[in-house]
Design an enzyme around this catalytic site. Structure first.
Site: not given
Ligand code: NI
Length: 179
Positions: A47, A52, A101-102, A143-144, A147
């Protein structure tokens, strides 16, 4: 369509409260969504949230129509673009699960999330989305959407003995699949 740079933890732009989207079905929204999918696919993400890539808007993407090499055993989550999301927990049960997480590359942590949620919002055309989900799907959405309120998953970790480098915690995992 462009692969964009992903901000890493420590960048203050990841800590903002994202702005709601007020106009749907615009060229700008569709371009943003295309860039986000290009970016997510380039790094095998599960995701991605607009903050981000430095975009201060309430927009997240997640899911895929094919298994994710980073989460090979996870059930498929449908490919979704979600604008202005609202999450409501159903019941008070929580589940622990490993997350990466990216924006926090190379690390994983055990994170408690609501086991079952309802989420609502809009697709890029302004059509409503209303789903009740559990398990991995519920985890990805939480999670998304975190952000969008300036929360990265390490801020949700309660037991820091269950937080560390992916290559140490999960030595068998695909080394190319950086978080
Ligand atoms: Ni993340």
């Amino acid at each position: 369509m462009t692969v964009r740079d992903i901000l890493k933890m420590g960048d203050p732009r990841l800590l903002r409260l994202a702005q709601p989207i007020t106009e749907f079905d615009t060229d700008a929204i569709h371009l943003l969504v295309a860039d986000m999918f290009d970016t997510m696919h380039a790094v095998n993400g599960a995701g991605l949230a607009a903050p981000q890539i430095g975009v201060d808007l309430q927009l997240v993407i997640f899911g895929t129509d094919a298994p994710n090499p980073r989460y090979p055993d996870a059930p498929l989550v449908p490919r979704t673009v979600l604008l202005n999301p609202v999450i409501t927990p159903i019941g008070d049960a929580e589940e622990d699960g490993w997350e990466g997480c990216l924006s926090v590359p190379g690390l994983r942590g055990l994170v408690p999330r609501w086991a079952k949620i309802r989420y609502t919002g809009f697709d890029p055309y302004g059509d409503p989305i209303d789903r009740t989900v559990d398990g991995f799907h519920a985890r990805v959405v939480q999670h998304e959407c975190d952000h969008l309120i300036g929360k990265l998953y390490p801020m949700r970790v309660r037991d820091f003995t269950q937080f560390g480098f992916t290559e140490v915690l999960f030595p068998g995992l695909d080394a190319d699949a950086d978080d």
